[in-house]
Design an enzyme around this catalytic site. Sequence first.
Site, mmCIF file in Angstrom:
data_model
loop_
_atom_site.group_PDB
_atom_site.id
_atom_site.type_symbol
_atom_site.label_atom_id
_atom_site.label_comp_id
_atom_site.label_asym_id
_atom_site.label_seq_id
_atom_site.Cartn_x
_atom_site.Cartn_y
_atom_site.Cartn_z
ATOM 1 N N GLU A 54 0.809 -1.222 0.000
ATOM 2 C CA GLU A 54 0.000 0.000 0.000
ATOM 3 C C GLU A 54 0.844 1.275 0.000
ATOM 4 O O GLU A 54 0.301 2.370 -0.195
ATOM 5 C CB GLU A 54 -0.936 0.008 1.220
ATOM 6 C CG GLU A 54 -1.985 -1.099 1.220
ATOM 7 C CD GLU A 54 -1.479 -2.402 1.831
ATOM 8 O OE1 GLU A 54 -2.312 -3.281 2.107
ATOM 9 O OE2 GLU A 54 -0.249 -2.534 2.027
ATOM 10 N N GLU A 63 -3.984 -14.470 9.792
ATOM 11 C CA GLU A 63 -2.775 -13.711 9.460
ATOM 12 C C GLU A 63 -2.527 -13.652 7.951
ATOM 13 O O GLU A 63 -1.388 -13.495 7.503
ATOM 14 C CB GLU A 63 -1.540 -14.305 10.166
ATOM 15 C CG GLU A 63 -1.507 -14.005 11.650
ATOM 16 C CD GLU A 63 -0.166 -14.323 12.287
ATOM 17 O OE1 GLU A 63 0.542 -15.195 11.753
ATOM 18 O OE2 GLU A 63 0.159 -13.717 13.318
ATOM 19 N N GLU A 97 1.737 -15.333 -2.426
ATOM 20 C CA GLU A 97 1.474 -16.401 -1.463
ATOM 21 C C GLU A 97 0.963 -15.724 -0.202
ATOM 22 O O GLU A 97 1.727 -15.316 0.661
ATOM 23 C CB GLU A 97 2.762 -17.199 -1.203
ATOM 24 C CG GLU A 97 2.539 -18.467 -0.375
ATOM 25 C CD GLU A 97 2.422 -18.208 1.102
ATOM 26 O OE1 GLU A 97 1.277 -18.092 1.590
ATOM 27 O OE2 GLU A 97 3.445 -18.124 1.779
#
Length: 255
Positions: free
Chosen positions: A29, A53, A44
């Site tokens: 971001e 998580e 992944e």
Amino acid sequence: MSTIIEKAKEIVAVNGMSDKITLLQGKMEEVELPFPKVDIIISEWMGYFLLYESMLDTVLWARDKYLVKDGLIFPDKATIFMAGIEDGEYKDEKIGFWDNVWGFDYTPLKRSALTEPLVDTVEMKAVVTDPTPILTLDLYKVQPADLAFSLRFTLDVRRTDYVHALIAWFDIDFTACHKPIRFSTGPHAKYTHWKQTVFYLQDVLTVEQGEQITGVLTNKPNEKNKRDLDIKIEYRLETEDMGRQMEGVCEYKMC
């Protein structure tokens, strides 16, 4: 974010690919890409129970900001499965341990232990029910809000036995490959570091072949830490013998 990127840069250089591969370190971001759009996203992002998580929020952010129309995502599909297992010996070892700790009653910790899902490898022979898919995520369409859900499930009992816990795992698909590729993290597949997620039930269910365990699985990100999960499983054993009718509600925290 990892400093392993420094070694990655060396590997790119010694293979003569520095003019073709650019490595950027930072949060998705926050970094600035050298191009306004991308053709492919590879990530992944999967965690235990697929979503614990996980980095899926970040992948979806990158998809909406950078992926060109008709661009590709690898992998692009994920499915969560559930099944019931017989696991009395290990449950007694993990949960029953707190009944008598060197002569002391530690049952307050027993209640806490029941609320913590166990990530471990389950042998296929322990699986008592047929597996059932709970949720399928299409990474081209899924939205962050879809990661909080409440879904019904039905588990068909394949043999007369006991059910001490429900387990969950996930399969991942790469449907855009020339030959579609799938891998599974289930008990029937080769070992992966994701293993399976075990949710011990408060009750021991005595089941017979042909019966059904029905229920509702509710999942939502924790309010304080969105990468943690609050999970609730409501279950009911469907049987013709009303004397064995059982139902219950268990709440878990993955943190």
